[in-house]
Design an enzyme around this catalytic site. Structure first.
Site, PDB file in Angstrom:
ATOM      1  N   ASP A 150       0.833  -1.203   0.000  1.00  0.00           N
ATOM      2  CA  ASP A 150       0.000   0.000   0.000  1.00  0.00           C
ATOM      3  C   ASP A 150       0.872   1.260   0.000  1.00  0.00           C
ATOM      4  O   ASP A 150       1.863   1.340   0.737  1.00  0.00           O
ATOM      5  CB  ASP A 150      -0.872  -0.022   1.273  1.00  0.00           C
ATOM      6  CG  ASP A 150      -1.942   1.041   1.271  1.00  0.00           C
ATOM      7  OD1 ASP A 150      -2.822   0.976   0.400  1.00  0.00           O
ATOM      8  OD2 ASP A 150      -1.907   1.932   2.149  1.00  0.00           O
ATOM      9  N   GLU A 199      14.561 -15.211   0.843  1.00  0.00           N
ATOM     10  CA  GLU A 199      14.871 -16.283   1.815  1.00  0.00           C
ATOM     11  C   GLU A 199      13.948 -17.479   1.609  1.00  0.00           C
ATOM     12  O   GLU A 199      14.144 -18.541   2.170  1.00  0.00           O
ATOM     13  CB  GLU A 199      14.647 -15.763   3.255  1.00  0.00           C
ATOM     14  CG  GLU A 199      15.671 -14.745   3.701  1.00  0.00           C
ATOM     15  CD  GLU A 199      15.243 -14.037   5.003  1.00  0.00           C
ATOM     16  OE1 GLU A 199      14.229 -14.430   5.627  1.00  0.00           O
ATOM     17  OE2 GLU A 199      15.928 -13.059   5.376  1.00  0.00           O
TER      18      GLU A 199
HETATM   19  C1  NOJ Z   1      -4.479   2.825  -0.968  1.00  0.00           C
HETATM   20  C2  NOJ Z   1      -5.604   1.894  -0.655  1.00  0.00           C
HETATM   21  O1  NOJ Z   1      -5.918   1.171  -1.824  1.00  0.00           O
HETATM   22  C3  NOJ Z   1      -6.746   2.738  -0.153  1.00  0.00           C
HETATM   23  O2  NOJ Z   1      -7.925   1.987  -0.022  1.00  0.00           O
HETATM   24  C4  NOJ Z   1      -6.345   3.385   1.145  1.00  0.00           C
HETATM   25  O3  NOJ Z   1      -7.365   4.255   1.545  1.00  0.00           O
HETATM   26  C5  NOJ Z   1      -5.048   4.180   0.983  1.00  0.00           C
HETATM   27  N1  NOJ Z   1      -4.057   3.474   0.259  1.00  0.00           N
HETATM   28  C6  NOJ Z   1      -4.475   4.550   2.328  1.00  0.00           C
HETATM   29  O4  NOJ Z   1      -3.982   3.404   2.963  1.00  0.00           O
END
Ligand code: NOJ
Length: 562
Positions: free
Chosen positions: A216, A267
């Site tokens: 993310d 790993e």
């Molecule tokens: C991207 C994620 O796909 C989204 O759903 C989220 O709100 C933001 N990152 C923040 O983590």
């Protein structure tokens, strides 16, 4: 509720280090997939109960959005504890059972990892709040003194991605940075303990059999905050340079972090994989996909494009070149949990041509969803979605599908304000309606409480007619979206060969046509009038094709004549 799949003819997983290169990855948004406990929230045993469905669909891997303990300030992307399961969604034992069931069915498991920010309930952040300015505990986050005589003003005028200020005061003259919601304080990745803890987390899930990670906000971890912070306007100018010097996004040092992650991935046998969610200039995306780093990066270009042959062709050409340059394979996406479902997007007027197509914003940073538009052509949108999906599934590289798109689900636009959950909605006073419309729980049956999602309700309201798009309604219907996806995935497994394509020209500007290895042809009529069907055998059509014509908004997979 269906039982876990136990058939013995499931493909064994094996140790192929390249399994991901052309995989079909199905995104499960756990809270909205299947609810085994009947509390209205989807859970891990719910996923396990649907392994048979996923196997029948023919996916190679499942990517689970966050299932970690969370107050759900941002749908679970506010993580309280990176090495546990939210008790509302199950236990670690449930997680292990799910991994085993998926693996036994020949399906790999990718989990979401959220390293840019923790939740404000994370033990580290609670410790930071309880500790004084300058303390070790505050070093794990991004704290700054406020401006003004007593620090009563924010350190800068930066706005959070979800709207509203990006700094929050803590009452002693200091403020913390949150690029997203207030409940999502940004971690300080210059801190060795933060780095080590995430290496621990990567091993924790890898040891439990997880095959890969979806990272993310992968472009946000490294920050470069000078003593005097640039203004939001200055930052916007620096962003245009796309040169790795922006204070918050896509700094060059971020790749040092991913080199450490790669050492952990390697790993394991096969090495664990990763795909970056990195909203960066297209020219800089390949860095995230490097074999020394995460290995793959999302390309969201098709998801931002109109249903337009020229746009599709440019995007495909560019991304295949990029993938070749990085040694990775390309990633293709039409829908995910952050954007308006593509069956709805394509039913709205194309960008720039209609009054309200703008509710679906395109941009370098984000697609926040809209929903209601004055003109929504659901049937036309679904037809185009079918056609675009057959293009996507015909491409070399990996395809990422989002739960419910295989049912042709539309965005749910009319969620009452009091039932909305997305922080975007609240942080913009309703100005942005947010992403709840694509996160409504899946209909499994034609009727019953929550249409078979669970024995109870549904944490986001389902529309009255949802049952018509349920798995039960569609699985016996050869003309359904579900039948199309099942046939397409089965055929793709047979046909998918080398990661190459050859464009075929000469059918006019509205036609996208390419040849894959072994004489597999993909022809999409993205225009508004029929064209002659090329010679050959039609293997699959996105909508019925009769006689010698390829109707508008239709894609065929063919085997070339001769
Ligand atoms: C991207 C994620 O796909 C989204 O759903 C989220 O709100 C933001 N990152 C923040 O983590």
């Amino acid at each position: 509720m269906a039982q876990p799949d136990t058939r013995s003819d499931a493909a064994p997983l094996g140790v192929d280090p390249d399994w991901w290169r052309q995989a079909v990855v199905y995104q499960v948004y756990p809270r909205s997939f299947a609810d085994a406990t009947g509390d209205g929230i989807g859970d891990i045993p719910g996923v396990t109960s649907r392994v048979g469905y996923l196997r029948e669909l023919g996916v190679d891997a499942v990517w689970l959005s966050p299932f970690y303990p969370s107050a759900l300030a941002d749908g679970g992307y506010d993580v309280d504890d990176y090495r546990n399961v939210d008790p509302r969604l199950g236990t670690l034992d449930d997680f292990d059972a799910m991994v085993t069931a998926l693996h036994d069915a020949g399906i790999r498991v990718i989990v979401d990892i959220v390293p840019n920010h923790s939740s404000n309930r994370h033990v580290w952040f609670q410790e930071a709040l309880a500790s004084p300015k300058g303390s070790r505990a505050r070093d794990r986050y991004v704290f700054r003194d406020g401006l003004g005589e007593n620090g009563e003003l924010p350190p800068s005028d930066w706005q959070s991605v979800f709207g509203g200020p990006a700094w929050e005061p803590v009452g002693d003259g200091q403020w913390y940075l949150h690029i997203f919601a207030t409940e999502q304080p940004d971690l300080n990745w210059a801190d060795r303990e933060v780095r080590d803890d995430f290496l621990h987390t990567l091993r924790f899930w890898s040891d439990r059999g997880v095959d890969g990670f979806r990272v993310d906000v992968a472009h946000g971890l490294a920050k470069g905050l000078p003593e005097v912070l640039p203004s939001a306007a200055e930052l916007a100018e620096i962003e245009k340079l796309a040169d790795g010097t922006h204070a918050l996004w896509d700094r060059d040092e971020v790749h040092e972090i991913y080199a450490e992650w790669r050492a952990v991935f390697d790993e394991y046998t096969p090495p664990r994989t990763a795909v970056a969610e990195a909203w960066v200039a297209a020219s800089r995306r390949a860095r995230y996909a490097s074999a020394d780093g995460l290995g793959q990066a999302f390309n969201f270009d098709l998801l931002e494009a109109d249903f337009d042959a020229a746009q599709f062709r440019d995007i495909i050409t560019f991304n295949l070149e990029q993938a070749a340059a990085s040694g990775s394979s390309s990633t293709w996406v039409l829908s995910n949990h952050d954007v308006v479902r593509h069956a709805t997007r394509y039913g709205l007027p194309a960008r720039g041509t209609g009054p309200d197509r703008d509710t679906v914003k395109s941009g370098t940073a984000w697609l926040l969803s809209g929903g209601t538009a004055p003109v929504l052509d659901e049937a036309g949108g679904l037809r185009k979605a079918h056609a675009a999906t057959l293009v996507l599934l015909g491409l070399p590289g990996s395809a990422y599908l989002y739960q419910g798109e295989e049912l042709g689900l539309q965005e749910v636009a009319d969620i009452p304000a009091e039932e909305r959950q997305d922080p975007t909605f609240f942080r913009t006073d309703g100005g942005e309606i947010g992403r709840d419309g694509c996160r409504v729980p899946i209909p499994w049956t034609t009727s019953g409480p929550s249409f078979g999602f669970g024995a109870g309700g549904s944490h986001l309201p389902q529309p009255a007619g949802f049952g018509a798009s349920s798995v039960e309604a569609e699985e016996g219907d050869p003309a359904s979206t579900l039948s199309l996806y099942r046939r397409a995935l089965a055929l793709r497994h047979e046909l998918q060969g080398a990661e190459t394509l050859e464009w075929i020209d000469g059918d006019g500007p509205d036609v996208l046509a390419f040849r894959r290895p072994d004489g597999w042809l993909i022809v999409a009529n993205m225009g508004e009038t029929s064209i002659p069907l090329p010679a050959g055998e039609v293997l699959l059509a996105s909508d019925p094709v009769d006689g010698a014509e390829l109707p508008p908004a239709t894609t065929v997979w063919m085997r070339a004549a001769g």
